[in-house]
Design an enzyme around this catalytic site. Structure first.
Site, mmCIF file in Angstrom:
data_model
loop_
_atom_site.group_PDB
_atom_site.id
_atom_site.type_symbol
_atom_site.label_atom_id
_atom_site.label_comp_id
_atom_site.label_asym_id
_atom_site.label_seq_id
_atom_site.Cartn_x
_atom_site.Cartn_y
_atom_site.Cartn_z
ATOM 1 N N TYR A 41 0.837 -1.207 0.000
ATOM 2 C CA TYR A 41 0.000 0.000 0.000
ATOM 3 C C TYR A 41 0.870 1.256 0.000
ATOM 4 O O TYR A 41 0.450 2.303 -0.468
ATOM 5 C CB TYR A 41 -0.896 0.016 1.241
ATOM 6 C CG TYR A 41 -2.220 -0.712 1.084
ATOM 7 C CD1 TYR A 41 -2.562 -1.368 -0.100
ATOM 8 C CD2 TYR A 41 -3.146 -0.733 2.122
ATOM 9 C CE1 TYR A 41 -3.777 -2.027 -0.235
ATOM 10 C CE2 TYR A 41 -4.365 -1.385 1.996
ATOM 11 C CZ TYR A 41 -4.678 -2.025 0.824
ATOM 12 O OH TYR A 41 -5.877 -2.666 0.698
ATOM 13 N N GLY A 42 2.056 1.124 0.561
ATOM 14 C CA GLY A 42 2.968 2.262 0.652
ATOM 15 C C GLY A 42 3.360 2.851 -0.694
ATOM 16 O O GLY A 42 3.896 3.949 -0.768
ATOM 17 N N CYS A 73 -3.264 -1.586 9.451
ATOM 18 C CA CYS A 73 -2.280 -1.046 8.511
ATOM 19 C C CYS A 73 -2.233 0.467 8.715
ATOM 20 O O CYS A 73 -3.260 1.146 8.622
ATOM 21 C CB CYS A 73 -2.752 -1.384 7.099
ATOM 22 S SG CYS A 73 -1.850 -0.553 5.798
ATOM 23 N N ASN A 74 -1.055 0.982 9.002
ATOM 24 C CA ASN A 74 -0.906 2.416 9.235
ATOM 25 C C ASN A 74 -1.163 3.215 7.951
ATOM 26 O O ASN A 74 -1.700 4.319 7.994
ATOM 27 C CB ASN A 74 0.513 2.729 9.713
ATOM 28 C CG ASN A 74 0.790 2.174 11.091
ATOM 29 O OD1 ASN A 74 0.928 2.914 12.048
ATOM 30 N ND2 ASN A 74 0.864 0.851 11.220
ATOM 31 N N THR A 75 -0.766 2.652 6.827
ATOM 32 C CA THR A 75 -0.938 3.356 5.550
ATOM 33 C C THR A 75 -2.432 3.499 5.242
ATOM 34 O O THR A 75 -2.906 4.565 4.834
ATOM 35 C CB THR A 75 -0.216 2.595 4.415
ATOM 36 O OG1 THR A 75 1.069 2.208 4.880
ATOM 37 C CG2 THR A 75 -0.085 3.436 3.174
ATOM 38 N N CYS A 184 4.285 1.027 10.905
ATOM 39 C CA CYS A 184 3.772 0.093 9.892
ATOM 40 C C CYS A 184 3.644 -1.251 10.592
ATOM 41 O O CYS A 184 4.576 -1.659 11.316
ATOM 42 C CB CYS A 184 4.758 0.008 8.727
ATOM 43 S SG CYS A 184 4.457 -1.355 7.582
#
Ligand code: DGL
Length: 256
Positions: A41-42, A73-75, A184
């Site tokens: 995703y990054g 997920c941080n993203t 992340c």
């Protein structure tokens, strides 16, 4: 009444770290969705990530009784949680974010936050960063999440070499700091290695997220059931994910 599930979503194996932490606190029926078709995703834009997530959630809501969605997920969280909350009004979204507050509360004055390029670009991330008491420097290692993922799923020499390169870059950059903030969920899978190598506090937000979920989900199902789904199917993937989850639960995760 239809069985209730808590949905976890990540681009790959990273969110298993959030799921394992949650399973340590409560028992429930879980669905784990890995959007491996679009990982990492990054590398994607905010608009694309929202499009992928909303399609996944819509599809699963048609089949399952889901009231809580965990963006493991941080993203996904920093780019899309606000839009998802507006779009799916009846769903409770819980996100994962870089543990900047935890680092601040613990007295870190000069921490290094590791996150994906997309996370570091988000307004939500920069707001969070501006609330820190001390200095927070950021480092994006674009290939780190995938080098962790590939090593865990496929044991190949080139993945191992890439991971060692990424790990070396992280450790040499972190050495001049007083703590490392994980931004992340994939990075939570190497937190023990980071700690052993750096001897610095490693700030991981997963436990806080698990506590939020456990507080929200009052009824314990009595057993932990996990169903796995993928946007790109592959032979044996469910078994690999189950194995990684049990290794995290047993504290025996080993990326290299
Ligand atoms: N696990 C993810 C995160 O927390 C995403 C890694 C990726 O797909 O780039 O940001």
């Amino acid at each position: 009444m239809k069985k209730e599930y808590i949905l976890f979503i990540d681009s790959g194996v990273g969110g298993l770290s959030t799921l394992a932490e949650t399973m340590g606190l409560m028992q429930a029926n879980f669905i784990y969705f890995a959007d491996n078709l679009h990982s990492p995703y990054g590398d994607h834009t905010k608009a694309d990530i929202f499009k992928y997530l909303s399609k996944i959630i819509k599809g699963l809501l048609k089949k399952f009784n889901i009231k809580i969605v965990v963006l493991a997920c941080n993203t996904a969280t920093t780019s899309s949680i606000e839009n998802l909350r507006t779009y799916f009004k009846d769903i409770h979204f819980i996100g994962t974010e870089p543990a900047i507050k935890l680092a601040s509360d613990s007295g870190a004055k000069n921490a290094l936050c590791l996150a994906t390029p997309t996370t570091l670009e988000q307004v939500r991330f920069n707001k969070l960063k501006s609330m820190a008491n001390g200095t927070v420097r950021t480092l994006s290692v674009p290939s780190l999440a995938m080098s962790i993922e590939n090593n865990l799923l496929y044991k190949k020499l080139n993945f191992r070499l890439q991971f060692l390169k990424d790990f070396h870059l992280v450790c040499s950059s972190a050495a001049s700091h007083d703590g490392v903030i994980l931004g992340c969920t994939h990075y939570s899978l190497i937190k023990h290695d980071l700690y052993k190598t750096l001897c610095l506090p490693i700030f991981d937000g997963n436990f806080g997220v698990a506590k939020q979920i456990a507080k929200l989900q009052k009824n314990n199902s009595g057993c932990n059931e996990v169903r796995f789904y993928f946007s790109r199917k592959e032979m044996g993937l469910t078994q690999k994910y189950r194995k990684i989850l049990s290794q995290i639960l047993a504290n025996k995760i080993n990326v290299c």
